[in-house]
Design a protein around this motif. Structure first.
Motif, mmCIF file in Angstrom:
data_model
loop_
_atom_site.group_PDB
_atom_site.id
_atom_site.type_symbol
_atom_site.label_atom_id
_atom_site.label_comp_id
_atom_site.label_asym_id
_atom_site.label_seq_id
_atom_site.Cartn_x
_atom_site.Cartn_y
_atom_site.Cartn_z
ATOM 1 N N GLU A 43 2.662 19.945 82.686
ATOM 2 C CA GLU A 43 2.564 18.869 81.697
ATOM 3 C C GLU A 43 1.218 18.158 81.746
ATOM 4 O OE1 GLU A 43 6.112 16.621 82.625
ATOM 5 O OE2 GLU A 43 7.259 17.693 81.077
ATOM 6 N N VAL A 96 -1.590 22.375 76.549
ATOM 7 C CA VAL A 96 -0.501 23.280 76.159
ATOM 8 C C VAL A 96 -1.023 24.715 76.167
ATOM 9 C CG1 VAL A 96 1.157 23.889 74.368
ATOM 10 C CG2 VAL A 96 0.550 21.503 74.725
ATOM 11 N N ASP A 109 7.902 23.721 77.605
ATOM 12 C CA ASP A 109 6.908 22.757 77.103
ATOM 13 C C ASP A 109 7.096 22.624 75.596
ATOM 14 O OD1 ASP A 109 4.736 21.150 76.603
ATOM 15 O OD2 ASP A 109 3.329 22.350 77.768
ATOM 16 N N ARG A 124 5.548 20.284 73.759
ATOM 17 C CA ARG A 124 4.396 19.635 73.136
ATOM 18 C C ARG A 124 3.785 20.568 72.089
ATOM 19 N NH1 ARG A 124 0.512 18.643 77.929
ATOM 20 N NH2 ARG A 124 1.321 20.702 78.449
#
Length: 118
Positions: free
Chosen positions: A40, A44, A114, A116
């Motif tokens: 994180e 990305v 993830d 994002r």
């Protein structure tokens, strides 16, 4: 009257179930939490990073797919020790130490993904 209020509060919490908890995530090993925090903190990846859990060779293992072209995946045991690279890399076949992973793995569950946007 106070005991009745306490009982009513307890009853309400039971009815609310797990959604009343601050998090609905199952408890995970500290090393997994640290890996998630590291992912994180990075930009990305493409494709976005994920961690999957499987049953393999009579143990739970954690699989991290390759994050990009020609990079190997990583398979960890439950304590965070690297077992092998089942796939990916230049040949797409990993490091050759667990060639049966795709056929012998079972009980897939997503540990983290993830979400994002790039």
């Amino acid at each position: 009257m106070k005991p009745a209020m306490t009982l009513a509060t307890l009853f309400a919490a039971i009815l609310a179930g797990p959604s009343a908890c601050a998090t609905n995530r199952p408890m995970q090993a500290e090393w997994v939490a640290q890996m998630i925090a590291r992912f994180e903190a990075e930009p990305v990846a493409n494709p976005p990073r994920r961690i999957l859990r499987y049953r393999y060779r009579d143990q739970f293992v954690y699989y991290v797919p390759p994050s990009c072209c020609d990079q190997p995946s990583t398979l960890y045991d439950a304590k965070g020790k690297v077992l092998c690279a089942p796939d990916g890399g230049l040949t797409g076949r990993g490091d050759g130490r667990c060639t049966d992973f795709r056929e012998k793995r079972s009980n897939e569950s997503l540990v983290w993904s993830d979400v994002r946007k790039r």
